[in-house]
Design a protein around this motif. Structure first.
Motif, short mmCIF file in Angstrom:
data_model
loop_
_atom_site.label_atom_id
_atom_site.label_comp_id
_atom_site.label_asym_id
_atom_site.label_seq_id
_atom_site.Cartn_x
_atom_site.Cartn_y
_atom_site.Cartn_z
N ILE A 1 10.39 70.84 26.20
CA ILE A 1 10.45 71.40 24.84
C ILE A 1 9.24 72.30 24.67
O ILE A 1 8.10 71.89 24.93
CB ILE A 1 10.43 70.27 23.78
CG1 ILE A 1 11.62 69.35 24.03
CG2 ILE A 1 10.48 70.84 22.38
CD1 ILE A 1 11.60 68.08 23.22
N ILE A 2 9.48 73.52 24.29
CA ILE A 2 8.38 74.48 24.14
C ILE A 2 8.53 75.19 22.80
O ILE A 2 9.62 75.25 22.22
CB ILE A 2 8.37 75.46 25.35
CG1 ILE A 2 7.01 76.18 25.45
CG2 ILE A 2 9.52 76.44 25.32
CD1 ILE A 2 6.77 76.85 26.78
N GLY A 3 7.44 75.69 22.29
CA GLY A 3 7.47 76.38 20.99
C GLY A 3 6.05 76.55 20.50
O GLY A 3 5.13 75.91 21.03
N GLY A 4 5.89 77.36 19.50
CA GLY A 4 4.55 77.62 18.97
C GLY A 4 3.97 76.37 18.32
O GLY A 4 4.68 75.37 18.14
N THR A 5 2.69 76.40 17.96
CA THR A 5 2.10 75.22 17.32
C THR A 5 2.75 75.04 15.94
O THR A 5 3.04 76.02 15.24
CB THR A 5 0.57 75.35 17.12
OG1 THR A 5 0.34 76.57 16.46
CG2 THR A 5 -0.18 75.28 18.41
N GLY A 6 3.02 73.81 15.64
CA GLY A 6 3.63 73.50 14.33
C GLY A 6 5.11 73.77 14.30
O GLY A 6 5.75 73.72 13.24
N SER A 7 5.72 74.07 15.48
CA SER A 7 7.16 74.39 15.47
C SER A 7 8.02 73.12 15.39
O SER A 7 9.22 73.22 15.19
CB SER A 7 7.52 75.21 16.71
OG SER A 7 7.15 74.49 17.87
N GLY A 8 7.40 71.95 15.58
CA GLY A 8 8.16 70.70 15.40
C GLY A 8 8.40 69.92 16.68
O GLY A 8 9.22 68.99 16.70
N LYS A 9 7.68 70.26 17.75
CA LYS A 9 7.92 69.60 19.05
C LYS A 9 7.61 68.10 18.98
O LYS A 9 8.42 67.27 19.37
CB LYS A 9 7.05 70.26 20.14
CG LYS A 9 7.27 71.77 20.27
CD LYS A 9 6.45 72.37 21.36
CE LYS A 9 4.94 72.34 21.15
NZ LYS A 9 4.46 73.15 20.02
N SER A 10 6.40 67.77 18.48
CA SER A 10 6.03 66.35 18.41
C SER A 10 6.95 65.62 17.45
O SER A 10 7.38 64.49 17.73
CB SER A 10 4.59 66.20 17.91
OG SER A 10 3.71 66.77 18.83
N THR A 11 7.27 66.27 16.34
CA THR A 11 8.16 65.64 15.36
C THR A 11 9.48 65.27 16.04
O THR A 11 9.98 64.15 15.87
CB THR A 11 8.41 66.61 14.19
OG1 THR A 11 7.15 67.03 13.68
CG2 THR A 11 9.22 65.97 13.10
N ARG B 1 16.43 71.91 31.95
CA ARG B 1 16.81 72.54 30.69
C ARG B 1 15.57 72.69 29.81
O ARG B 1 14.70 71.81 29.85
CB ARG B 1 17.81 71.63 30.01
CG ARG B 1 18.56 72.19 28.87
CD ARG B 1 19.23 71.06 28.17
NE ARG B 1 20.23 70.43 29.02
CZ ARG B 1 21.52 70.66 28.88
NH1 ARG B 1 21.95 71.46 27.94
NH2 ARG B 1 22.39 70.05 29.64
N ILE B 2 15.50 73.77 29.10
CA ILE B 2 14.34 73.97 28.22
C ILE B 2 14.86 74.18 26.80
O ILE B 2 15.80 74.96 26.58
CB ILE B 2 13.52 75.22 28.66
CG1 ILE B 2 13.04 75.05 30.11
CG2 ILE B 2 12.33 75.45 27.74
CD1 ILE B 2 12.56 76.34 30.76
N ILE B 3 14.26 73.45 25.86
CA ILE B 3 14.63 73.63 24.45
C ILE B 3 13.51 74.44 23.81
O ILE B 3 12.34 74.08 23.93
CB ILE B 3 14.78 72.26 23.76
CG1 ILE B 3 15.99 71.52 24.33
CG2 ILE B 3 14.89 72.40 22.25
CD1 ILE B 3 16.13 70.08 23.85
N VAL B 4 13.87 75.52 23.16
CA VAL B 4 12.84 76.36 22.53
C VAL B 4 12.93 76.15 21.02
O VAL B 4 13.99 76.32 20.41
CB VAL B 4 13.05 77.86 22.87
CG1 VAL B 4 11.88 78.68 22.34
CG2 VAL B 4 13.23 78.05 24.35
N LEU B 5 11.81 75.75 20.44
CA LEU B 5 11.78 75.54 18.99
C LEU B 5 11.00 76.66 18.32
O LEU B 5 10.00 77.14 18.85
CB LEU B 5 11.10 74.21 18.66
CG LEU B 5 11.87 72.92 18.89
CD1 LEU B 5 11.06 71.74 18.39
CD2 LEU B 5 13.23 72.94 18.19
N ASP B 6 11.49 77.06 17.16
CA ASP B 6 10.76 78.06 16.39
C ASP B 6 10.84 77.65 14.93
O ASP B 6 11.93 77.63 14.35
CB ASP B 6 11.41 79.43 16.61
CG ASP B 6 10.61 80.52 15.93
OD1 ASP B 6 9.39 80.36 15.77
OD2 ASP B 6 11.23 81.55 15.54
N ASP B 7 9.72 77.28 14.38
CA ASP B 7 9.65 76.90 12.98
C ASP B 7 10.69 75.84 12.60
O ASP B 7 11.39 75.96 11.59
CB ASP B 7 9.84 78.17 12.13
CG ASP B 7 9.22 77.99 10.75
OD1 ASP B 7 8.49 77.00 10.55
OD2 ASP B 7 9.50 78.83 9.86
N GLY B 8 10.80 74.80 13.44
CA GLY B 8 11.70 73.69 13.15
C GLY B 8 13.16 73.94 13.47
O GLY B 8 14.00 73.09 13.23
#
Ligand SMILES: Nc1ncnc2c1ncn2[C@@H]1O[C@H](COP(=O)(O)OP(=O)(O)OP(=O)(O)O)[C@@H](O)[C@H]1O
Length: 575
Positions: free
Chosen positions: A364-374, A536-543
């Protein structure tokens, strides 16, 4: 307060003994002035020495019995109140253990610590005092009044005048002090929070040269608490001299009017002496009651804070009838999942749908605060979602027990947490039945074996509090080893390779691939090099889900992913 008193139940016998012994002690102290008046009026006046010796000896015996009762009453009261405190502490601790992160956020860690230590200590002290004074104060007061009236009914009119004055004075003083107690406990919370932040953040404070600022912050909280305490104790300080003044004035009045009555031949000297002692006893029991009135609100403020924790129902509970998972092991599906933190305006994750097949490695990848840990916190059900469903091995996580769900998962948090035990114990924390060989193997795979071997006591080296004697990367590797001994179906790594150098990161992932073959691996990472090889890679952007696929697929289809890659890798690496 009364609700908490049920935890005294196991100490029923000790409590009963305290009450009986205090009863006997009070009787003995009421009996002594009567005996003394007899010595004076019969023995001294008539010069009857054998009578004086006989009654004097009896007085000594009564005093000794009273003293023994007092000693044992104190002993049993301490036993009962200490046991009560111990039960209450473990109740609070066990209850808090079931809290979800939501309840922790709501009360705050510092406040929970103060409530478990300081507040319970306040209530424990109150119980100890109440056990001893609850019987003594009313019995001495009522007994004292009866004996005073019996000794000289007319002179007892002084008590009728003095008692309301004393009562009113106490009421006026305590009324002001009581409301300050709750404020005082809240300020203890604040001071504790500042202290905690200071001690845990000492490195940040020093490196940014913020020591003077922190000293100022601590001083402000400290002074604030001191101010309130001084205000409370000023009121308390006024109470004692005021009561002593009333008691002394009363004694003066008794001596004055008693003297007149002796002069008139209506009273004897011994009776006057006994009368003074009874009035003293009455007034001291009123003082006891007022002290209780002073401590009860304080204990009550603490009791309310403890009760608040105990009656909090954890947001997450196990279903009444639990569903067991089927054959598949490590299959995870998000179906239109939306999740918001309490009080947040926007959801942290919105309408996420994806399927992680058993045995796959998903990054899982994405900017900081994009919701990865959540996102990964929702899989072990640290929080419940607003809508949609999360299925693990085909069953909604809300329909299985938390223990069953979490037994499937080896979780490595973003911030590695170690306990102040040995390295072996820290690794074995993941699976207490693991053998020495399994612990060593897990350490090898986590690339921790080498540094453990260089330590003086190897696996028996003790980790300092907060993991202070190991580096950030070493801490992460031990946390990874701890998850590996679990032999889980799903491994979740929350940015767990961030503190490792590129070589260690690559070695670890290669060893991991072999070790956990067949298990599902979910890894959150900031580095593209860490996620590139994932199935597989999941890309998150702003949740929101910005893309899902392999590195190659995403390079063609997902602009957010391309941007991340381009910001980190050189053109040759991308090619
Ligand atoms: N306990 C919490 N209470 C309220 N809001 C929270 C909480 N934890 C995270 N958030 C918010 O939720 C959003 C997502 O946070 P999250 O930690 O999942 O991001 P992340 O992608 O893991 O970031 P990072 O890479 O910096 O760790 C952020 O806006 C954050 O402020």
């Amino acid at each position: 307060m009364l609700k908490l008193l049920r935890y005294l139940k196991p100490y029923r016998t000790a409590v009963t003994l305290v009450l009986v012994l205090i009863f006997l002690q009070s009787l003995s102290s009421l009996y002594l002035p009567y005996l003394m008046s007899n010595i004076v009026d019969v023995g001294v006046v008539k010069g009857d020495i054998p009578y004086i010796i006989k009654i004097g000896g009896f007085m000594l015996l009564v005093t000794i019995i009273g003293g023994i009762c007092a000693i044992f009453a104190g002993l049993f009261a301490s036993k009962a109140s200490a046991g009560f405190g111990q039960i209450l502490r473990s109740k609070v601790f066990t209850h808090v253990e079931n809290f979800t992160l939501h309840e922790f956020d709501q009360i705050g860690t510092s406040s929970l610590i103060v409530r478990t230590n300081n507040d319970i200590m306040q209530v424990q002290q109150l119980v100890n005092m109440m056990l001893r004074m609850m019987v003594m104060a009313p019995l001495t007061a009522i007994g004292g009044i009866i004996m005073a009236v019996y000794t000289d009914a007319k002179l007892s009119l002084i008590i009728v005048v003095v008692m309301p004055v004393l009562g009113l004075a106490i009421y006026a003083v305590l009324g002001r002090g009581i409301s300050l107690f709750r404020v005082m406990q809240e300020k203890v919370d604040i001071l504790n929070r500042v202290l905690r932040e200071n001690l845990t953040g000492i490195r940040v404070i020093r490196s940014f040269g913020r020591t003077p600022y922190e000293l100022h912050r601590f001083d402000a909280a400290n002074l604030d608490l001191t101010d309130t305490s001084v205000r409370v104790y000023k009121i308390m300080a006024a109470l004692m001299p005021m009561m002593m003044l009333i008691i002394n004035l009363s004694t003066l009045a008794i001596l004055w009017f008693g003297g007149i009555r002796i002069n008139d031949g209506a009273m004897q000297v011994g009776n006057l002496m006994a009368f003074i002692q009874y009035v003293m006893q009455i007034m001291f029991s009123v003082m006891m009651v007022s002290m209780m009135a002073f401590m009860i609100p304080r204990g009550q403020a603490s009791a309310v804070r403890i009760h608040e924790v105990l009656q909090m129902v954890p947001e997450i509970s196990d279903p009444i009838s639990e569903k067991m998972t089927g054959e598949t092991r490590g299959d995870i599906e998000f179906r239109d999942v939306t999740f918001s933190y309490p009080g947040a305006q926007e959801p942290a994750l919105a309408h996420l749908s994806f399927h992680i097949h058993a045995g796959e490695t998903t990054a899982i990848i994405g900017g900081t605060g994009s919701g990865k840990s959540t996102l990964i916190h929702l899989i072990p059900r640290f929080y419940d979602i607003d809508s949609g469903s999360i299925l693990v091995d085909g069953v909604d996580v809300r329909e299985m027990s938390q223990a069953h769900l979490r037994a499937k998962i080896g979780f490595v948090p973003q911030k590695a947490v170690l306990f102040s035990e040995t390295i072996a114990q820290n690794i074995r924390y993941g699976n207490e039945n693991s053998t020495d060989e399994e612990v060593r193997k897990a350490a090898e795979v986590a690339q921790a074996y080498e540094f453990i071997a260089t330590m003086k006591n190897g696996f028996d080296s003790v980790i300092a509090q907060g993991g202070a004697n190991v580096s950030g990367g070493q801490k992460q590797r031990l946390a990874i080893a701890r998850a590996l001994v679990r032999k889980a179906e799903v491994y979740i790594f929350d940015d767990s390779f961030s503190a490792l150098d590129f070589k260690t990161d690559a070695n670890l992932r290669a060893a991991l691939k072999k070790e956990v073959a067949g298990a599902t691996v979910i890894l959150v990472a900031q580095r593209v090099s860490t996620v590139m090889d994932a199935d597989r890679i999941i890309v998150l952007d702003d949740g929101k889900l910005a893309g899902i696929g392999t590195h190659k697929e995403l390079m063609n289809s997902c602009s957010v992913y391309r941007e991340i890659v381009e910001s980190q890798l050189s053109e040759e690496e991308i090619a």
